[in-house]
Design a protein around this motif. Sequence first.
Motif, PDB file in Angstrom:
ATOM      1  N   LEU A  69      83.937  36.172  16.824  1.00 53.11           N
ATOM      2  CA  LEU A  69      82.957  36.947  16.083  1.00 53.11           C
ATOM      3  C   LEU A  69      82.099  37.727  17.080  1.00 53.11           C
ATOM      4  O   LEU A  69      81.980  37.329  18.237  1.00 53.11           O
ATOM      5  CB  LEU A  69      82.057  36.030  15.247  1.00 53.11           C
ATOM      6  N   PRO A  70      81.477  38.841  16.644  1.00 52.97           N
ATOM      7  CA  PRO A  70      80.584  39.563  17.553  1.00 52.97           C
ATOM      8  C   PRO A  70      79.436  38.654  17.998  1.00 52.97           C
ATOM      9  O   PRO A  70      78.983  37.799  17.233  1.00 52.97           O
ATOM     10  CB  PRO A  70      80.073  40.728  16.688  1.00 52.97           C
ATOM     11  N   GLY A  71      78.956  38.861  19.208  1.00 53.16           N
ATOM     12  CA  GLY A  71      77.841  38.065  19.690  1.00 53.16           C
ATOM     13  C   GLY A  71      76.513  38.481  19.098  1.00 53.16           C
ATOM     14  O   GLY A  71      75.537  37.734  19.155  1.00 53.16           O
ATOM     15  N   TYR A  72      76.469  39.685  18.510  1.00 55.03           N
ATOM     16  CA  TYR A  72      75.209  40.261  18.007  1.00 55.03           C
ATOM     17  C   TYR A  72      75.518  40.951  16.683  1.00 55.03           C
ATOM     18  O   TYR A  72      76.277  41.922  16.639  1.00 55.03           O
ATOM     19  CB  TYR A  72      74.679  41.241  19.053  1.00 55.03           C
ATOM     20  N   VAL A  73      74.970  40.434  15.606  1.00 54.22           N
ATOM     21  CA  VAL A  73      75.252  40.953  14.264  1.00 54.22           C
ATOM     22  C   VAL A  73      73.958  41.405  13.602  1.00 54.22           C
ATOM     23  O   VAL A  73      72.925  40.727  13.701  1.00 54.22           O
ATOM     24  CB  VAL A  73      75.941  39.887  13.382  1.00 54.22           C
ATOM     25  N   VAL A  74      74.001  42.546  12.941  1.00 54.71           N
ATOM     26  CA  VAL A  74      72.853  43.104  12.219  1.00 54.71           C
ATOM     27  C   VAL A  74      73.215  43.184  10.742  1.00 54.71           C
ATOM     28  O   VAL A  74      74.227  43.787  10.381  1.00 54.71           O
ATOM     29  CB  VAL A  74      72.492  44.507  12.744  1.00 54.71           C
ATOM     30  N   LEU A  75      72.401  42.576   9.879  1.00 52.71           N
ATOM     31  CA  LEU A  75      72.666  42.528   8.448  1.00 52.71           C
ATOM     32  C   LEU A  75      71.613  43.322   7.683  1.00 52.71           C
ATOM     33  O   LEU A  75      70.421  43.203   7.942  1.00 52.71           O
ATOM     34  CB  LEU A  75      72.651  41.083   7.952  1.00 52.71           C
ATOM     35  N   CYS A  76      72.073  44.134   6.731  1.00 51.28           N
ATOM     36  CA  CYS A  76      71.183  44.868   5.846  1.00 51.28           C
ATOM     37  C   CYS A  76      72.040  45.502   4.763  1.00 51.28           C
ATOM     38  O   CYS A  76      73.198  45.843   5.029  1.00 51.28           O
ATOM     39  CB  CYS A  76      70.405  45.948   6.603  1.00 51.28           C
ATOM     40  N   PRO A  77      71.535  45.656   3.515  1.00 52.00           N
ATOM     41  CA  PRO A  77      72.339  46.322   2.489  1.00 52.00           C
ATOM     42  C   PRO A  77      72.801  47.715   2.909  1.00 52.00           C
ATOM     43  O   PRO A  77      73.910  48.122   2.618  1.00 52.00           O
ATOM     44  CB  PRO A  77      71.393  46.379   1.286  1.00 52.00           C
ATOM     45  N   ASP A  78      71.942  48.472   3.581  1.00 51.79           N
ATOM     46  CA  ASP A  78      72.293  49.796   4.101  1.00 51.79           C
ATOM     47  C   ASP A  78      71.617  49.966   5.457  1.00 51.79           C
ATOM     48  O   ASP A  78      70.815  49.127   5.864  1.00 51.79           O
ATOM     49  CB  ASP A  78      71.839  50.898   3.145  1.00 51.79           C
ATOM     50  N   ILE A  79      71.937  51.068   6.154  1.00 53.70           N
ATOM     51  CA  ILE A  79      71.325  51.317   7.457  1.00 53.70           C
ATOM     52  C   ILE A  79      69.814  51.189   7.320  1.00 53.70           C
ATOM     53  O   ILE A  79      69.189  51.919   6.546  1.00 53.70           O
ATOM     54  CB  ILE A  79      71.668  52.717   7.988  1.00 53.70           C
ATOM     55  N   PRO A  80      69.179  50.258   8.014  1.00 56.53           N
ATOM     56  CA  PRO A  80      67.762  49.975   7.780  1.00 56.53           C
ATOM     57  C   PRO A  80      66.815  50.962   8.441  1.00 56.53           C
ATOM     58  O   PRO A  80      67.120  51.543   9.472  1.00 56.53           O
ATOM     59  CB  PRO A  80      67.587  48.585   8.403  1.00 56.53           C
ATOM     60  N   THR A  81      65.676  51.108   7.845  1.00 58.50           N
ATOM     61  CA  THR A  81      64.564  51.920   8.322  1.00 58.50           C
ATOM     62  C   THR A  81      64.974  53.364   8.596  1.00 58.50           C
ATOM     63  O   THR A  81      66.097  53.774   8.348  1.00 58.50           O
ATOM     64  CB  THR A  81      63.931  51.332   9.600  1.00 58.50           C
ATOM     65  N   THR A  82      64.048  54.126   9.090  1.00 58.46           N
ATOM     66  CA  THR A  82      64.324  55.525   9.403  1.00 58.46           C
ATOM     67  C   THR A  82      64.882  55.688  10.813  1.00 58.46           C
ATOM     68  O   THR A  82      65.171  56.803  11.233  1.00 58.46           O
ATOM     69  CB  THR A  82      63.041  56.362   9.277  1.00 58.46           C
TER      70      THR A  82
END
Length: 279
Positions: A69-82
């Motif tokens: 698995l990747p060592g660094y995962v980012v979760l969010c329904p869509d690309i977060p913030t601006t």
Amino acid sequence: MASAEWTVSELWPHLGEVADDVCWIRSVYTEIPNHEPSCLMLNTGANQAGRPSMGAWITYGLGTENQNLPGYVVLCPDIPTTVGPPLWSNGFLPAIHQGTFISNRVQTAQADGMDDMPEEAAAETMEKDKDGKEKPKKVVIEKGFDPKKLVSYVNNPKFTLPEQRREMDLLQKLEGMRMANTGSDAQVEAVIKSMEIAYRMQTDAPEVFDVRKESQATLDLYGPGPVARGALTAVRLAEKGVRMVQLYYSKGDPWDAHADIFAHKANAKASDQAFAAVH
């Protein structure tokens, strides 16, 4: 909600109950209050894009405990913030340390409108029993949820795993021949490493992202909606040895409540229970 050492807003009743078990960092600040530079400062230590993110530095220094698995995962329904990807950039570090963004939304047209609004998902969390008393609803994972759809192209229907392994081995040999003539290329090496991880993810990723395997008690502990599902997924990834997992609440700037400060009430309701469960 008062604890032994901290006082938490009444908007966060569940989080207030575990306040003494939460790591509170109060030494971080920036002299630029604008949203985008502040987000960059929080994630990279600089107020301009281009520096490695915290997750990139952590995986660069410590590696990962799970090679599938990747060592660094980012979760969010869509690309977060601006800001988006610069928040989990590898900067000048090898590309393998960039965060892997995975949308934790239900990938169906019917769910698109709801999954963008965590407050809607948490709006009806109670139901009445036969005596008319309110009680929490049982959490039900949406019918359209499919863990195989969370990671794009994680499954290759055209080639079996042994066939893909032969392709990867051939690519490694060709790259070895090139290196012998022209020397190493960090970008090419990073791409090949990413391909290796993608190959191995085919066996581990669908399993770790399938929150349907959790007990009803665990699902109820985290609560309903995409924020809860993301929080539960983050814990499952950490348990599998992923070194760094970041969970963003939603796309855009939902906590930017200049127009309506009461928006915090809806946002807190959609995330309070899930964030407390993570502890």
